[in-house]
Design an enzyme around this catalytic site. Structure first.
Site, PDB file in Angstrom:
ATOM      1  N   GLU A 152      15.445  -3.001 -10.920  1.00 41.66           N
ATOM      2  CA  GLU A 152      15.358  -3.382  -9.516  1.00 41.66           C
ATOM      3  C   GLU A 152      15.157  -4.900  -9.487  1.00 41.66           C
ATOM      4  OE1 GLU A 152      12.704  -4.049  -5.776  1.00 41.66           O
ATOM      5  OE2 GLU A 152      12.193  -4.305  -7.866  1.00 41.66           O
ATOM      6  N   LYS A 207       5.947   2.826   2.759  1.00 41.86           N
ATOM      7  CA  LYS A 207       5.164   2.269   1.653  1.00 41.86           C
ATOM      8  C   LYS A 207       3.665   2.317   1.946  1.00 41.86           C
ATOM      9  CE  LYS A 207       6.128  -1.547  -0.366  1.00 41.86           C
ATOM     10  NZ  LYS A 207       6.486  -2.960  -0.638  1.00 41.86           N
ATOM     11  N   TYR A 208       3.303   2.290   3.236  1.00 43.66           N
ATOM     12  CA  TYR A 208       1.894   2.146   3.594  1.00 43.66           C
ATOM     13  C   TYR A 208       1.326   3.337   4.357  1.00 43.66           C
ATOM     14  CZ  TYR A 208       3.565  -2.549   2.642  1.00 43.66           C
ATOM     15  OH  TYR A 208       4.164  -3.638   2.054  1.00 43.66           O
ATOM     16  N   LYS A 223      -3.564  -2.051   1.373  1.00 48.03           N
ATOM     17  CA  LYS A 223      -2.829  -2.423   2.581  1.00 48.03           C
ATOM     18  C   LYS A 223      -2.822  -1.267   3.574  1.00 48.03           C
ATOM     19  CE  LYS A 223      -1.430  -6.579   1.387  1.00 48.03           C
ATOM     20  NZ  LYS A 223      -0.011  -6.926   1.339  1.00 48.03           N
ATOM     21  N   ASP A 263      10.419  -1.611 -11.483  1.00 49.41           N
ATOM     22  CA  ASP A 263      10.105  -2.475 -10.355  1.00 49.41           C
ATOM     23  C   ASP A 263       9.991  -3.925 -10.817  1.00 49.41           C
ATOM     24  OD1 ASP A 263       9.301  -2.504  -7.462  1.00 49.41           O
ATOM     25  OD2 ASP A 263       7.489  -3.397  -8.301  1.00 49.41           O
ATOM     26  N   ASP A 280      -3.021  -6.592  -2.892  1.00 43.60           N
ATOM     27  CA  ASP A 280      -3.438  -5.339  -3.523  1.00 43.60           C
ATOM     28  C   ASP A 280      -2.867  -5.187  -4.929  1.00 43.60           C
ATOM     29  OD1 ASP A 280      -0.878  -5.192  -2.473  1.00 43.60           O
ATOM     30  OD2 ASP A 280      -1.013  -3.067  -1.934  1.00 43.60           O
TER      31      ASP A 280
END
Length: 694
Positions: free
Chosen positions: A444, A554-555, A285, A415, A380
């Protein structure tokens, strides 16, 4: 089968103001299948489904049971505890004055491991006689019979060999006084109402009609399992440098370690790292979750795995495994623990995909299903399939967890655990904790209530919650009360104020007041809370149409000037530092079950308190905190708050002093008080209750 009773010594770290001398343990009559004369029901702590309730070391745990009998005779209830090393103690429960026949005693359990407990009820002969005697003697009814019954009771008690000699002599003397045929009624009444005599029988009651529950267990885990302040940051952003050509060179574990002193200085206990592994290149991403990444875009750390390695490797841009161990060591020097993300999923180029295709879900066209959370798609990421080779996958995950434990990690933030089988987590946590009882797993799980609670029940030490989406007074009152009362036996909430994925509308549009409000509630309402980096810089711009920060970390790399913002007075770091100082100074804030919601006349003024009796503070003084919050970040509110001051031992109407721990202001309050909270200056009072003149 009942545990074998151990020694009668008191565990050194067990604290209970209601502990009493041991008496022989009554045994149930297994041949009697009828309901006992004193039924015992709804024992707690308990967990739905029969799972083990949990407590953390130094947590004050309320043990409760429903007990009653026919008629008006008095009953007593004891809690018998067996510590993990076999020490046995006895504690007297008090009836709750709420008409429910519930009895309660609070105990702090410090010894780690599984404790056993059971409840024992009995007919309390002295309490029954004393109550009837007081009523009848005051009314001048049956005085002679009352005296004879009392004399007989006291003689029998004096004959018990386990009583101290002085106590036996005193009981005998009282018995002779009652037996005197011409004794005055006032003397007999004095015996019946003597508080010292009542205390003697509370310590060593004269009993009959004993009934018992079965043995149950509660697991006590280390304090950090339930108490801590978390700070999340991306190592690749800490120390990242913009190059002359406009590109960015990644930060490393070594440069990220330079951020640790500032995190520790703010008072945080845990630094949480998103996945640190190699990141896949297939379908990587780009910025803002775009489907196409440029050659220098780092990709999402949650797309784990590439040709450089998988879940047991570190991203080469961050350094080596030794660099990571050095990072963990530096954190430890500063009083910080490192929490590592455990993201059980794989990028399309993860080594697992070719070595173990059976761990994924094939589609009819020959491709592998990628992860989805409609309408979100994660091209991804491949999710794992535990139904095709569960045994092999379990063995691999256990190997990975053991690997990171060997590198010094004792906390894992998991996660999306709700996308894996519940029984897998039950097995993994049980297996890991059998080897390493100090390892902590944080779920989470932003999911439906049933799976969220189920994950906590099967073993997760901590859980994310719906806190970020509970913003109004009414929502917070219901939410916080539920955490403190309904699920506290097994679900430990971690009140993260924001995450890389969650920037709520409240923060987007509430201005700086919203950040102060949310941080103050999170830090005081639960003993564990968390902050994702950038919160202290008021990063509140969302990607259009989403609850995510624009230019999401995050990206991409995130370059921040932490020191410059604080020097310019444009940082929330001093406020977070003060909140964490208050948390450390006040043990009442390091408890979960003691939260009590109070009332205000304004629909935006939230009021709650946390009280801890002197027996549990470790200082010899009780600790009481009142939190008053204007949850409307756009207004000035003034109203009257109404407090149940009996929670901290102050009678309604009596004055007491409160000190605002944020501003230093001191006021004299009662149970009804005026407040004015300006969202643009000070939207929160954190008040310490103190005696007048202290």
């Amino acid at each position: 089968m009942a545990p074998r009773p151990g020694s009668s010594r008191r565990p050194e770290a067990l604290r209970s103001p209601a502990q009493i001398p041991l008496r022989p343990a009554p045994e149930p009559d297994d041949a009697d299948t009828l309901t006992p004369r004193i039924p015992l029901a709804a024992p707690s702590p308990s967990v739905p489904g029969g799972f083990l309730p949990k407590a953390f070391a130094r947590e004050v745990v309320p043990f409760r049971v429903v007990a009653f009998r026919e008629g008006h005779d008095r009953i007593g209830v004891h809690l018998r505890l067996l510590s993990p090393d076999g020490a046995e103690t006895l504690h007297r429960l008090e009836p709750l004055d709420d008409g429910t026949d519930r009895f309660e005693v609070c105990v702090a359990l410090d010894e780690l491991g599984p404790w056993s407990f059971r409840f024992e009820a009995f007919a309390d002969e002295f309490a029954t006689w004393a109550h009837a005697a007081e009523v009848k003697l005051r009314a001048g009814v049956d005085a002679a019979v009352v005296r004879m019954l009392g004399a007989d009771l006291l003689r029998r008690a004096a004959a018990q060999k386990d009583r101290p000699a002085a106590e036996r002599r005193r009981l005998s003397a009282h018995a002779e006084d009652l037996a005197a045929p011409d004794g005055p009624a006032e003397a007999a009444l004095a015996v019946a109402t003597d508080p010292e005599l009542a205390a003697v029988f509370r310590q060593r009651p004269l009993t009959e009609l004993d009934s018992v529950t079965g043995w149950q267990r509660i697991l006590v885990e280390r304090t950090r399992a339930g108490v801590g302040a978390w700070y999340e940051f991306f190592p690749r952003s800490e120390g990242a440098v913009r190059l002359p050509d406009g590109g960015i060179r990644s930060g490393t574990f070594r440069t990220a370690a330079e951020r640790l002193p500032a995190v520790a200085d703010m008072g945080f206990d845990i630094v949480y790292l998103p996945p640190i592994h190699p990141i896949g290149r297939i379908h990587r991403k780009g910025p803002n979750n775009t489907l196409v990444a440029g050659p220098d875009d780092p990709g999402s750390p949650w797309a784990v795995g590439s040709a450089e390695g998988g879940h047991d490797a570190v991203h080469p841009d961050l350094g080596t495994l030794q660099d990571f161990r050095d990072f963990v060591g530096r954190a430890k020097e500063l009083g910080l623990e490192v929490a590592l993300d455990l993201a059980l999923q794989a990028a399309p180029d993860h080594p697992w995909v070719t070595a173990h295709p059976e761990w994924f879900t094939p589609l009819p066209d020959g491709t592998i299903a990628y992860a989805e959370n409609p309408p979100k798609k994660y091209q991804d990421i491949y999710p794992l399939n535990f139904d095709r080779d569960g045994a092999g996958l379990c063995a691999e995950v256990l190997r990975i967890v053991r690997h990171w434990i060997a590198q010094g990690v004792r906390i894992f933030r998991v996660d999306n655990p709700h996308t894996k089988p519940l029984r897998f987590w039950e097995w993994l946590i049980r297996t890991v904790n059998a080897e390493h009882p100090d390892v902590i797993f944080l779920a989470e799980a932003f999911t439906r209530p049933a799976p969220l609670r189920g994950l906590a029940a099967v073993g997760f030490q901590q859980s994310y919650t719906y806190f970020t989406w509970r913003n109004t007074k009414a929502e917070l009152e219901e939410f916080l009360s539920s955490l403190a009362e309904e699920t506290a036996d097994y679900l430990r909430p971690n009140l993260f104020v924001n995450t890389p994925d969650i920037l709520t509308e409240y923060l987007q549009f509430g201005g700086r007041a919203a950040y102060r409000i949310r941080a103050a509630i999170a830090a005081t309402a639960a003993p564990t809370y968390g902050v994702y980096a950038g919160f202290e810089l008021f990063e509140n711009v969302a990607r259009p149409g989403s609850e995510e920060n624009v230019d999401n970390e995050k990206y991409e790399y995130k370059l921040r000037d932490w020191a410059g913002a604080e020097e310019a007075g444009d940082s929330l770091a001093p406020y977070l530092r003060r909140l964490n100082e208050i948390r450390r100074a006040h043990p009442a804030l390091r408890q979960l079950r003691n939260l009590r919601v109070h009332w205000s006349d304004d629909d935006a003024i939230l009021v709650y308190s946390k009280h801890l009796d002197a027996a549990f503070t470790g200082t010899g003084d009780a600790d009481t905190i009142i939190v008053v919050v204007n949850v409307d970040p756009h207004s000035v509110r003034q109203t009257t708050v109404h407090l149940d001051t009996r929670v901290w031992g102050v009678e309604p109407g009596d004055p007491f002093e409160v000190e605002d721990l944020l501003t230093g202001a001191v006021w004299t309050w009662t149970d009804h008080d005026y407040v004015r909270l300006d969202a643009f200056t000070e939207p929160v009072h954190i008040l310490r209750v103190r005696e007048l003149g202290s």
